[in-house]
Design a protein around this motif. Structure first.
Motif, PDB file in Angstrom:
ATOM      1  N   LYS A 186      21.835 -70.426 -68.706  1.00 58.66           N
ATOM      2  CA  LYS A 186      20.646 -70.601 -69.532  1.00 58.66           C
ATOM      3  C   LYS A 186      19.460 -69.853 -68.946  1.00 58.66           C
ATOM      4  O   LYS A 186      19.464 -69.505 -67.759  1.00 58.66           O
ATOM      5  CB  LYS A 186      20.340 -72.103 -69.708  1.00 58.66           C
ATOM      6  N   VAL A 187      18.493 -69.570 -69.774  1.00 57.35           N
ATOM      7  CA  VAL A 187      17.226 -69.037 -69.283  1.00 57.35           C
ATOM      8  C   VAL A 187      16.211 -70.176 -69.374  1.00 57.35           C
ATOM      9  O   VAL A 187      15.922 -70.681 -70.458  1.00 57.35           O
ATOM     10  CB  VAL A 187      16.759 -67.816 -70.103  1.00 57.35           C
ATOM     11  N   GLN A 188      15.733 -70.608 -68.223  1.00 56.99           N
ATOM     12  CA  GLN A 188      14.849 -71.773 -68.162  1.00 56.99           C
ATOM     13  C   GLN A 188      13.399 -71.360 -68.364  1.00 56.99           C
ATOM     14  O   GLN A 188      12.887 -70.518 -67.641  1.00 56.99           O
ATOM     15  CB  GLN A 188      15.005 -72.448 -66.795  1.00 56.99           C
ATOM     16  N   LYS A 222      12.169 -67.789 -67.488  1.00 54.94           N
ATOM     17  CA  LYS A 222      11.155 -67.149 -68.326  1.00 54.94           C
ATOM     18  C   LYS A 222       9.834 -67.877 -68.098  1.00 54.94           C
ATOM     19  O   LYS A 222       9.681 -69.050 -68.433  1.00 54.94           O
ATOM     20  CB  LYS A 222      11.581 -67.235 -69.799  1.00 54.94           C
ATOM     21  N   LEU A 223       8.900 -67.161 -67.489  1.00 55.02           N
ATOM     22  CA  LEU A 223       7.573 -67.728 -67.265  1.00 55.02           C
ATOM     23  C   LEU A 223       6.801 -67.717 -68.582  1.00 55.02           C
ATOM     24  O   LEU A 223       6.633 -66.671 -69.203  1.00 55.02           O
ATOM     25  CB  LEU A 223       6.843 -66.879 -66.217  1.00 55.02           C
ATOM     26  N   VAL A 224       6.336 -68.900 -69.013  1.00 55.77           N
ATOM     27  CA  VAL A 224       5.640 -68.948 -70.307  1.00 55.77           C
ATOM     28  C   VAL A 224       4.191 -69.423 -70.211  1.00 55.77           C
ATOM     29  O   VAL A 224       3.465 -69.378 -71.197  1.00 55.77           O
ATOM     30  CB  VAL A 224       6.383 -69.823 -71.348  1.00 55.77           C
ATOM     31  N   GLY A 225       3.766 -69.895 -69.039  1.00 54.03           N
ATOM     32  CA  GLY A 225       2.386 -70.366 -68.987  1.00 54.03           C
ATOM     33  C   GLY A 225       1.983 -70.985 -67.668  1.00 54.03           C
ATOM     34  O   GLY A 225       2.727 -70.948 -66.685  1.00 54.03           O
ATOM     35  N   LEU A 226       0.787 -71.568 -67.692  1.00 57.10           N
ATOM     36  CA  LEU A 226       0.220 -72.235 -66.519  1.00 57.10           C
ATOM     37  C   LEU A 226      -0.087 -73.686 -66.883  1.00 57.10           C
ATOM     38  O   LEU A 226      -0.409 -74.002 -68.025  1.00 57.10           O
ATOM     39  CB  LEU A 226      -1.085 -71.550 -66.088  1.00 57.10           C
ATOM     40  N   MET A 227       0.014 -74.550 -65.887  1.00 60.63           N
ATOM     41  CA  MET A 227      -0.249 -75.981 -66.101  1.00 60.63           C
ATOM     42  C   MET A 227      -1.236 -76.481 -65.061  1.00 60.63           C
ATOM     43  O   MET A 227      -1.267 -75.994 -63.939  1.00 60.63           O
ATOM     44  CB  MET A 227       1.080 -76.729 -65.962  1.00 60.63           C
ATOM     45  N   THR A 228      -2.064 -77.442 -65.459  1.00 61.55           N
ATOM     46  CA  THR A 228      -2.918 -78.107 -64.466  1.00 61.55           C
ATOM     47  C   THR A 228      -3.236 -79.533 -64.875  1.00 61.55           C
ATOM     48  O   THR A 228      -3.033 -79.923 -66.026  1.00 61.55           O
ATOM     49  CB  THR A 228      -4.237 -77.326 -64.232  1.00 61.55           C
TER      50      THR A 228
END
Ligand SMILES: *Cc1c(COP(=O)(O)O)cnc(C)c1O
Length: 234
Positions: A116-118, A155-161
Motif C-alpha cells: 500500500k501507499v500510506q 505519500k506526504l499529503v500535509g502538516l498537522m498541529t
C-alpha cells in the motif's frame, strides 16, 4: 447521547464559519475523534452519515476496526512508536502524527509489505509546549519533509498541529498561522502539500479561518471522555 444532533450542529457551524471566512465548506474534512469511546458510539455517528474517524492508540484502532465492519475512513492521530506501526498501517487511511524520519522509514517498510501507499502528515509542534509532540526545529522539519519524497510507499499529503492549551485566542491563532505559512513555504519550494490538519472541539473556528482542511473533533461530538473506563466497556 446526542451524537447525531452534535454532528448536525458542527456541520452547521462549519458552514457558517466558511461563509464569513470566504471558504468552501467542501474543502473541510470533519474527523470524528472516537478515542476512548465505544463501538456503539462510532456506529451511531456512522449511521448519521459520519465517515471519517480518528483514533490515537494503535491497538484501540485495530481492535475497533476489526469489530466494525463498514467503510469507515480511519485516521491515526496519536503518538506512534515504531513497534506499533504494524497495527496502524493495516487500518489507517491517513497517519497525521509522523514526527521523525525514522518513523517515516518504518511506515514505508510496513506499507511496502502491505502493498500500500500510506498517506501521512508531518506533525509540527507550533506551540512551544514541550509536552506536545511534533517537530520544532527548522532543520529537522526540512530534513523530514525533503527526505520523505524518496520513500516510495509513503505519500506526504500535509502538516498537522495542535494549538497550545490556552484560552488566549491570539496564541491559538498564531500557532495555526505558523502551520499555514510553513505549508506555503514548502509548496513554493515544490513540495506537494494539500492538507492542514488543525482545529479541535475548542478551536476549530479559528483553525478554519486560518486555512484548516481537516478538523479533528472529539468531545463536541461524543461528549466528555471517561478515562476510568476502557473503550471495550463503553
Ligand atoms: C483527542 C484529540 C483531538 C480531539 O480533541 P477534542 O478536544 O475532544 O475535540 C484532536 N486531535 C488530537 C491529536 C487528539 O489527541
Amino acid at each position: 447521547m446526542m451524537i447525531e444532533q452534535n454532528l448536525y450542529k458542527i456541520k452547521e457551524n462549519i458552514f457558517n464559519i466558511c461563509a464569513s471566512a470566504n471558504r468552501n465548506p467542501a474543502e473541510i474534512k470533519l474527523i470524528a475523534v472516537s478515542k476512548n469511546f465505544g463501538v456503539r458510539h462510532i456506529e451511531e455517528a456512522y449511521a448519521a452519515g459520519q465517515i471519517d474517524f480518528g483514533e490515537n492508540r494503535p491497538q484501540e484502532l485495530e481492535g475497533k476496526s476489526k469489530i466494525i465492519d463498514s467503510n469507515i475512513c480511519w485516521h491515526f492521530i496519536g503518538n506512534l512508536q515504531k513497534n506499533k506501526v504494524k497495527y496502524v498501517v493495516k487500518t489507517a487511511e491517513f497517519i497525521h502524527s509522523v514526527n521523525s524520519l525514522e518513523l517515516a522509514e518504518e511506515i514505508n517498510k510496513r506499507s511496502e509489505k502491505n502493498d500500500k501507499v500510506q498517506k501521512i502528515l508531518v506533525e509540527i509542534n507550533t506551540s512551544e509546549e514541550e509536552s506536545k509532540q511534533g517537530l520544532t526545529k527548522d532543520s529537522e522539519i526540512e530534513k523530514v519533509i525533503y527526505n520523505i519524497g524518496d520513500l516510495k510507499n509513503i505519500k506526504l499529503v500535509g502538516l498537522m498541529t495542535m494549538a497550545p492549551y490556552t484560552e488566549d485566542e491570539n496564541k491559538i491563532r498564531k500557532s495555526f498561522v505558523f502551520l499555514r505559512m510553513l505549508k506555503d513555504k514548502f509548496v513554493q519550494n515544490g513540495v506537494e502539500l494539500k492538507h492542514l490538519s488543525m482545529g479541535m472541539s475548542s478551536d476549530y473556528k479559528i483553525a478554519i479561518e486560518e486555512g484548516s482542511t481537516m478538523i479533528r473533533i472529539g468531545s463536541a461530538i461524543f461528549g466528555d471522555r471517561d478515562y476510568s473506563k476502557s473503550w471495550r466497556e463503553l
